[in-house]
Write a protein that holds these residues in place. Structure first.
Motif, PDB file in Angstrom:
ATOM      1  N   HIS A   1      91.033 -14.827 -40.360  1.00  0.00           N
ATOM      2  CA  HIS A   1      90.062 -15.511 -41.214  1.00  0.00           C
ATOM      3  C   HIS A   1      89.166 -16.391 -40.359  1.00  0.00           C
ATOM      4  O   HIS A   1      89.648 -17.203 -39.570  1.00  0.00           O
ATOM      5  N   PRO A   2      87.832 -16.252 -40.503  1.00  0.00           N
ATOM      6  CA  PRO A   2      86.918 -17.026 -39.657  1.00  0.00           C
ATOM      7  C   PRO A   2      86.909 -18.503 -40.045  1.00  0.00           C
ATOM      8  O   PRO A   2      87.231 -18.876 -41.175  1.00  0.00           O
ATOM      9  N   LEU A   3      86.506 -19.333 -39.102  1.00  0.00           N
ATOM     10  CA  LEU A   3      86.447 -20.782 -39.342  1.00  0.00           C
ATOM     11  C   LEU A   3      85.080 -21.135 -39.934  1.00  0.00           C
ATOM     12  O   LEU A   3      84.257 -21.806 -39.313  1.00  0.00           O
ATOM     13  N   ASP A   4      84.851 -20.662 -41.156  1.00  0.00           N
ATOM     14  CA  ASP A   4      83.542 -20.785 -41.796  1.00  0.00           C
ATOM     15  C   ASP A   4      83.441 -21.945 -42.785  1.00  0.00           C
ATOM     16  O   ASP A   4      82.399 -22.093 -43.426  1.00  0.00           O
ATOM     17  N   CYS A   5      84.480 -22.720 -42.940  1.00  0.00           N
ATOM     18  CA  CYS A   5      84.504 -23.716 -44.015  1.00  0.00           C
ATOM     19  C   CYS A   5      83.260 -24.609 -44.074  1.00  0.00           C
ATOM     20  O   CYS A   5      82.749 -24.878 -45.160  1.00  0.00           O
ATOM     21  N   PRO A   6      82.729 -25.077 -42.939  1.00  0.00           N
ATOM     22  CA  PRO A   6      81.545 -25.952 -43.026  1.00  0.00           C
ATOM     23  C   PRO A   6      80.306 -25.265 -43.599  1.00  0.00           C
ATOM     24  O   PRO A   6      79.425 -25.934 -44.137  1.00  0.00           O
ATOM     25  N   ILE A   7      80.220 -23.936 -43.503  1.00  0.00           N
ATOM     26  CA  ILE A   7      79.017 -23.239 -43.971  1.00  0.00           C
ATOM     27  C   ILE A   7      79.310 -22.297 -45.127  1.00  0.00           C
ATOM     28  O   ILE A   7      78.418 -21.589 -45.579  1.00  0.00           O
ATOM     29  N   CYS A   8      80.530 -22.280 -45.614  1.00  0.00           N
ATOM     30  CA  CYS A   8      80.914 -21.331 -46.659  1.00  0.00           C
ATOM     31  C   CYS A   8      80.592 -21.892 -48.041  1.00  0.00           C
ATOM     32  O   CYS A   8      80.930 -23.042 -48.351  1.00  0.00           O
ATOM     33  N   ASP A   9      79.958 -21.070 -48.886  1.00  0.00           N
ATOM     34  CA  ASP A   9      79.618 -21.500 -50.240  1.00  0.00           C
ATOM     35  C   ASP A   9      80.845 -21.764 -51.097  1.00  0.00           C
ATOM     36  O   ASP A   9      80.757 -22.422 -52.131  1.00  0.00           O
ATOM     37  N   GLN A  10      81.983 -21.212 -50.686  1.00  0.00           N
ATOM     38  CA  GLN A  10      83.206 -21.414 -51.448  1.00  0.00           C
ATOM     39  C   GLN A  10      83.871 -22.745 -51.097  1.00  0.00           C
ATOM     40  O   GLN A  10      84.834 -23.142 -51.733  1.00  0.00           O
ATOM     41  N   GLY A  11      83.372 -23.431 -50.064  1.00  0.00           N
ATOM     42  CA  GLY A  11      83.976 -24.689 -49.624  1.00  0.00           C
ATOM     43  C   GLY A  11      84.076 -25.702 -50.744  1.00  0.00           C
ATOM     44  O   GLY A  11      83.105 -25.969 -51.447  1.00  0.00           O
ATOM     45  N   GLY A  12      85.250 -26.264 -50.922  1.00  0.00           N
ATOM     46  CA  GLY A  12      85.494 -27.206 -52.009  1.00  0.00           C
ATOM     47  C   GLY A  12      86.039 -26.547 -53.254  1.00  0.00           C
ATOM     48  O   GLY A  12      86.557 -27.231 -54.135  1.00  0.00           O
ATOM     49  N   GLU A  13      85.935 -25.217 -53.338  1.00  0.00           N
ATOM     50  CA  GLU A  13      86.460 -24.473 -54.484  1.00  0.00           C
ATOM     51  C   GLU A  13      87.274 -23.275 -54.016  1.00  0.00           C
ATOM     52  O   GLU A  13      87.451 -22.319 -54.760  1.00  0.00           O
ATOM     53  N   CYS A  14      87.774 -23.332 -52.807  1.00  0.00           N
ATOM     54  CA  CYS A  14      88.415 -22.178 -52.183  1.00  0.00           C
ATOM     55  C   CYS A  14      89.935 -22.271 -52.314  1.00  0.00           C
ATOM     56  O   CYS A  14      90.545 -23.242 -51.857  1.00  0.00           O
ATOM     57  N   ASP A  15      90.537 -21.240 -52.915  1.00  0.00           N
ATOM     58  CA  ASP A  15      91.996 -21.219 -53.042  1.00  0.00           C
ATOM     59  C   ASP A  15      92.672 -21.182 -51.684  1.00  0.00           C
ATOM     60  O   ASP A  15      93.713 -21.825 -51.475  1.00  0.00           O
TER      61      ASP A  15
END
Length: 702
Positions: A106-120
């Motif tokens: 899994h890529p380290l995309d959390c800072p740019i991912c639209d799912q950030g804050g709502e990601c299971d």
């Protein structure tokens, strides 16, 4: 009687229904929290993420709690109930191991991912994962897939939970997403790299537990914690889906579903979800007056004064038509104003249907939406529920998948995502169907809970009335309308239609219907026409009349208007809406009105003062009180009458006798994405419509 089994959960004994999965038993009875990625309560069990592992004391390895039922547990050797542990060291180690494997690639995309804050995955990695990783190898990469203008894909993030595959296959019924290859090469893809064609495809965004499938129109617009969230009601069709409107400052940025098992479960259509960009485009944000063929800006006082002057003429030469997106309060205010002026030419049925003058049961979806789950035979008459009500169509499909539902179609052959028997194409074929003794006709007549679903496209004009009469004869048996069941259902496609009929927004004594109003406008019998958000007819027929348009978008009605009074869209006002089954629901304001626009009831209240017929309310609360007093059905929020009083329902109220037409019965909706002013103003809906045309008629597109 429910079969109960004894089971110990974390040391405490419980009696649990045998058909429960261990996950359900542990959460509902044991109060435990079981993490999961692949499991979803409305989809089939896949059992492939292994995040929901629990310990079955005595078993050689942890068990997937989503795939094991309570009835499959054997007692211990001493006869004591099986013991399930949800928080033991073995369970903790197993979950950490599963999470570690999921995060390998899994890529380290959390800072740019639209799912950030709502990601299971984000949440469960924090709650159940390790605080370090033992893997240092390069992460694998997967090509992104093309899924059309609505769903954005970043497939390197995918954890192969297959929720999207199961939803598209089982609920949407289009089989356009699948899992290909094996092992490290496994990937979710669309077949032949084509756009998704389902009207429900956007729901895969909510189902995706990571950021592999996200909303393309919403991409990079906002973080979830920046948004104001308001629960409201959808008006894109007559289902009344429960929604959540997310906004920032004065702009709606996305629309999500709210769970309501009786209406939309937890799904919404793509039009409901993605129409929000149309709320900001082509808006009417100030009054206009037409002079010398051109519209000019005006103030409210000037516009209302001129409108009042035009409404003071001969009442027989004045008419009012209410549109498909109106709230009940605005229609009530307009009806009261027209009544005070003596105007009888009012109608809320833009399409020319003549229903609504009888009992409420003559125009409701009486079996209720949830009643589909009990039906064993459905006859469609002149309707395409896939386009008119995708949520109801998905519910019918779920019932069909059980093998306990047979279906027949009287009308155009269309793809409904499930099988049905074609029993005719016109109203005249209904007579043959009534006499038939084989095939679906036989199944329908023997059914315990039959349903007839009539589309509004089949109810236009006098032909619609004779069709209703023939349907009444077909349903003359005692099992069609009885205590606890009413088989007659009208599937409306306009959010405002049932509310308008409940208010009696139809011609008064000697009044003209929509068709007669339009004819009168052409002949000169109607000189002034008041359009309350009415756009879904040939407005060119009004070019010889003085047209007052009250609405929120510069659509067909505004193009022929001599006066424009800017109103509010459904996200900008509180309002009551009644869905096709007669369920009254409350829409809540999420953002302020645009520019100088005002709430529709307030415009009509101010206009009544300018006319000299002051309506007896000064706020929306007083208006509702008076409306409920005159029309008590609006006092019961969230209640669908269903078959209450069905035994007293007189089927002879349906239609009038006459010859049945042999004209083909067709759905009123041709382009699903272009059915109202908001949708027609949406760039996203326009793109969806273009993609649909390209895939339906590829030669023309080339």
């Amino acid at each position: 009687m429910t079969d109960l089994r004894k089971i110990r959960i974390d040391g405490t004994e419980h009696e649990v229904p045998a058909e429960y999965t261990l996950m359900q038993a542990c959460e509902e009875y044991g109060g435990a929290e079981i993490p999961r990625f692949c499991y979803h309560e409305r989809l089939s069990v896949a059992g492939n993420c292994r995040m929901c592992l629990v310990e079955w004391e005595g078993a050689p390895k942890p068990q997937a709690s989503c795939a094991l039922q309570v009835k499959d547990l054997r007692p211990n050797r001493d006869g004591s109930p099986a013991h399930i542990k949800t928080n033991s060291p073995l369970v903790k180690k197993a979950r950490e191991g599963v999470m570690e494997f999921l995060l390998i690639n899994h890529p380290l995309d959390c800072p740019i991912c639209d799912q950030g804050g709502e990601c299971d995955l984000q949440d469960q990695a924090m709650a159940y994962g390790r605080d370090f990783s033992r893997f240092e190898e390069n992460k694998r990469a997967v090509d992104d897939k093309h899924m059309g203008p609505l769903v954005n894909t970043i497939m390197t993030r995918c954890i192969q939970c297959t929720r999207c595959v199961r939803f598209i296959t089982e609920v949407a019924g289009v089989q356009e997403i699948g899992l290909v290859n094996r092992g490290e090469d496994a990937a979710i893809t669309t077949y032949l790299e084509k756009s998704l064609t389902s009207e429900l495809s956007g729901n895969v965004i909510d189902l995706c537990p990571v950021g592999a499938l996200t909303s393309k129109p919403y991409a990079f617009n906002a973080r979830p914690w920046e948004l104001d969230k308001v629960e409201s009601v959808d008006v894109m069709d007559a289902v009344g889906s429960n929604i959540r409107v997310d906004s920032r400052r004065d702009a709606v940025l996305r629309i999500l579903p709210v769970v309501n098992d009786d209406v939309n479960e937890e799904w919404i259509s793509d039009k409901t979800r993605f129409v929000w960009d149309g709320l900001a485009r082509q808006r009417l944000d100030r009054p206009f007056i037409r002079e010398n063929g051109k519209l000019r800006q005006a103030g409210w006082d000037e516009a209302l004064a001129l409108t009042a002057e035009k409404l003071k003429g001969d009442p027989s030469k004045i008419a009012a038509i209410a549109g498909d997106l109106c709230d009940a309060e605005s229609m009530y205010a307009l009806k009261e104003l027209m009544g005070s002026l003596g105007v009888q030419n009012i109608d809320c049925r833009q399409d020319g249907s003549l229903i609504g003058s009888g009992a409420r049961e003559t125009y409701l979806f009486n079996s209720t939406i949830s009643g589909v789950d009990e039906a064993d035979a459905i006859l469609f008459v002149g309707t395409n529920p896939r386009l008119e009500a995708p949520i109801i169509n998905a519910r019918i499909r779920q019932r069909w998948l059980t093998g306990e539902l047979s279906l027949g179609m009287l009308g155009d052959a269309v793809d409904l995502t499930y099988d049905y028997d074609q029993v005719g194409t016109s109203a005249a074929d209904l007579a043959k169907f009534s006499r038939a003794r084989k095939g679906f006709a036989s199944v329908f007549k023997k059914a315990e809970n039959p349903m007839v679903i009539v589309g509004v496209g089949a109810l236009i004009g006098d032909e619609g009335q004779t069709l209703l009469s023939a349907l009444a004869n077909l349903m003359s048996g005692p099992k069609f309308v009885r205590d606890g069941w009413n088989a007659f259902n009208v599937l409306h496609s306009a959010a405002a239609r049932v509310g308008g009929l409940d208010l009696g927004f139809i011609p008064g004594e000697d009044g003209k219907s929509t068709a007669d109003i339009l004819s009168g406008a052409e002949s000169g019998d109607i000189e002034t026409v008041y359009l309350l958000g009415a756009d879904e007819f040939d407005t060119d027929r009004l070019k010889d009349s003085f047209v007052i348009y009250q609405g929120h978008h510069g659509d067909a009605g505004a193009h022929v208007a001599d006066i424009i009074l800017p109103g509010c869209a459904y996200t900008e006002k509180d309002g009551l809406y009644v869905n096709t089954e007669g369920r009254v629901q409350m829409g809540i304001r999420a953002v302020p009105p645009k520019g100088m626009a005002k709430e529709d009831w307030a415009i009509l209240r101010a206009l009544s003062a300018a006319v000299g017929r002051v309506l007896p309310f000064d706020n929306q609360s007083d208006l509702r009180d008076q409306m409920v007093e005159k029309h008590p059905t609006f006092g019961s929020l969230g209640y669908a009458p269903g078959a209450v009083g069905a035994a007293a329902f007189d089927l002879t109220q349906l239609g009038t006798d006459g010859p049945l037409s042999d004209a083909p019965l067709k759905s009123p909706i041709g382009d699903f994405y272009m059915t109202n002013p908001i949708a027609r103003a949406s760039n996203v809906m326009a793109e969806c419509s273009a993609v649909l045309d390209e895939q339906t008629f590829p030669e023309a597109a080339e």
